[in-house]
Enzyme design. Structure first.
Site, PDB file in Angstrom:
ATOM      1  CG  ASN A 115      -1.859  -1.186   1.232  1.00  0.00           C
ATOM      2  OD1 ASN A 115      -2.085  -1.809   0.208  1.00  0.00           O
ATOM      3  ND2 ASN A 115      -2.395  -1.494   2.393  1.00  0.00           N
ATOM      4  CB  VAL A 116       1.172   4.140  -1.993  1.00  0.00           C
ATOM      5  CG1 VAL A 116       2.010   3.191  -2.826  1.00  0.00           C
ATOM      6  CG2 VAL A 116      -0.180   4.404  -2.662  1.00  0.00           C
ATOM      7  CG  ASP A 117      -2.637   3.094   3.015  1.00  0.00           C
ATOM      8  OD1 ASP A 117      -1.614   2.894   3.708  1.00  0.00           O
ATOM      9  OD2 ASP A 117      -3.528   2.227   2.857  1.00  0.00           O
ATOM     10  CG  HIS A 134       4.004  -1.229  -4.798  1.00  0.00           C
ATOM     11  ND1 HIS A 134       2.876  -2.003  -4.675  1.00  0.00           N
ATOM     12  CD2 HIS A 134       4.925  -1.994  -5.423  1.00  0.00           C
ATOM     13  CE1 HIS A 134       3.104  -3.185  -5.214  1.00  0.00           C
ATOM     14  NE2 HIS A 134       4.331  -3.205  -5.663  1.00  0.00           N
ATOM     15  CB  CYS A 142      17.332  13.600   0.429  1.00  0.00           C
ATOM     16  SG  CYS A 142      18.794  14.415  -0.258  1.00  0.00           S
ATOM     17  CB  CYS A 145      21.877  12.867   2.462  1.00  0.00           C
ATOM     18  SG  CYS A 145      20.293  13.616   2.941  1.00  0.00           S
ATOM     19  CB  VAL A 253      -8.473  -7.978   7.112  1.00  0.00           C
ATOM     20  CG1 VAL A 253      -7.194  -7.857   7.943  1.00  0.00           C
ATOM     21  CG2 VAL A 253      -8.148  -8.606   5.762  1.00  0.00           C
TER      22      VAL A 253
END
EC number: 2.3.1.286
Length: 479
Positions: A115-117, A134, A142, A145, A253
């Site tokens: 998930n990207v949430d 993902h 950055c 660094c 779930v």
């Protein structure tokens, strides 16, 4: 460039239709499987959890392959689901918070998410125990660094592109990049390497709410099998990996996890969200030193040019000063410019009106102003303050608690910057958990607990969006 709708739909057809239909285990079967999973977790030495979109649907974030998922509706030519609240205000689910407590108890060793949430990080899972394969819609990195910045707003780009902000590490200043992968981007070694390592070490890889169809991520859980580990799948749809699993549970779930936590006698902690904002007062003396031209700004703690998504408007009034005109700031940047006598001290009251999705509607802050007196600078222990705010919010079962965490003065131009922390959400899961359990049980919970724990003793606890439609189609995560 990101793939378009048609190309993505073609890709989905190539993958196949596995997992479009939801399946539900009968109640008595579901209870037995929850008991079995609880026993497995209790005996586990290296538990790894692999998550997909299914753990976030109860947070108001749509999945992709469910009957009402984004890709399913696209295939059927139907309108995409409307978000029930702004994407940046989504709160972690019961499952997210259960994983936090399992990690604190030393049971859960690592989390791998497609998930990207950003909800795993927001819930409290340590960054070093999390692989976000993902990317994260709220994270900037950055490229020079490696510093990471977890934002309270959704980063404006995807595909590892440069954003409008720079690294704040001393002597760096490199332009930051978003972390959300596009379709053609390879999974980053920084996330894949620890994920592979922990899957190989795992005696259980618990897959929660994932269709296990997107490669190469979907093959990670199977690495546990080579070392004698087991795979458990909890998902409403069938997956291509079901035959490799020792246990497949078809159920929501949250219900499954609530049942497992009850069997382990581990309480699911509340979620308390603490956000930051700054009040900046910039001043300049007139040539004759009789007046001060000053500017007040309510700004993001992530930078003055960053968005401040949880504040909708700011109302400013002046105590005991009828000659000072009140103001309403309803557009960002929230900035007020005034000119007052240098020798006049006064006090402002700022009413911050919060955006949709916050647990309270507004907050009032008193701001005393005396241009003749220097502002004291300090930097408190933020973690300590955050914990005190969380404890108080849980005790009072409400949000709105706030505290100053930092105050500094910038000489050119003369600016006083005060950073505030404020509790903007409190979510208790006890009632939700009880409702989930009530739907699974027939009143003999105590008997079933004894069958899992053996002696009935409990494990000691450690002390220790709106996701716009175009954006939804272009995000690789939520698998």
């Amino acid at each position: 460039m990101s793939l378009g709708y048609a190309e993505k739909l073609s890709y989905i057809e190539d993958v196949g239709n596995v997992g479009m239909v939801e399946h539900f285990d009968p109640c008595h079967v579901l209870r037995e499987k929850i008991d079995q999973l609880a026993i497995m977790i209790k005996k586990s030495k290296h538990l790894v959890v692999f998550t997909g979109a299914g753990i976030s649907t109860s947070c108001g974030i749509p999945d992709f392959r469910g009957p009402k998922g984004i890709w399913t509706l696209q295939r059927e030519g139907k309108a995409l689901p409307e978000a029930s609240l702004p994407f940046h205000r989504a709160a972690p689910s019961l499952t997210h918070m259960a994983l936090v407590e399992l990690e604190k108890a030393g049971i859960l060793k690592f989390v791998i998410s497609q998930n990207v949430d950003g909800l795993h990080l927001r819930s409290g899972i340590p960054r070093e125990k999390l692989a976000e394969l993902h990317g994260n819609s709220f994270m900037e990195m950055c490229p020079s660094c490696g510093a990471e910045y977890f934002r309270d707003f959704e980063v404006e780009t995807i595909g590892l592109k440069e954003t409008s902000r720079r690294c704040s590490v001393a002597k760096c200043g490199t332009r930051l990049k978003d972390t959300v992968l596009d379709w053609e981007d390879a999974l980053p070694p920084k996330e894949m390497s620890p994920a592979e390592k922990h899957c190989k070490q795992a005696d259980i890889v618990l897959c929660l709410g994932t269709s296990l169809q997107i490669t190469p991520a979907c093959n990670l859980p199977l690495k546990a099998l080579r070392g004698g580990g087991k795979v458990v799948i909890v998902n409403l749809q069938k997956t291509p990996k079901d035959k490799k699993a020792c246990l497949v549970i078809h159920g929501f779930v949250d219900k499954v996890v609530a049942g497992v936590m009850d069997q382990l006698n581990i309480q699911i902690p509340p979620f308390v969200r603490v956000d930051l904002f700054q009040i900046i007062l910039v001043q300049a003396l007139s040539i004759d030193k009789r007046y001060v031209n000053w500017t007040l700004q309510v700004a993001s703690a992530h930078g003055q040019r960053a968005s401040l998504p949880f504040i909708k408007s700011v109302e400013i009034s002046f105590l005991d000063r009828e000659d000072y005109k009140a103001a309403i700031l309803d557009k960002q940047p929230f900035r007020l410019k005034r000119r007052t006598a240098y020798n006049k001290a006064f006090e402002m009251v700022l009413k911050l009106n919060f955006s949709d999705g916050c647990g309270c509607s507004s907050l009032e802050i008193d701001v005393p102003v005396d241009f003749k007196v220097s502002t004291d600078c300090f930097d408190f222990d933020k973690d300590y303050i955050f914990q005190k705010l969380r404890d108080k919010a849980v005790l009072e079962s409400r949000c709105g608690q706030n505290a100053v965490v930092e105050r500094k003065t910038i000489l050119t131009p003369r600016s006083d910057v005060t950073t505030y922390a404020v509790v903007t959400n409190v979510v208790q899961y006890s009632k939700t958990c009880k409702a989930a359990l009530d739907s699974l049980t027939n009143g003999d919970l105590k008997k079933r607990k004894a069958s899992v724990t053996g002696t009935g003793s409990s494990r000691k606890r450690s002390k220790g969006s709106s996701m716009c439609k175009s954006r939804s189609a272009n995000i690789r995560g939520y698998m």
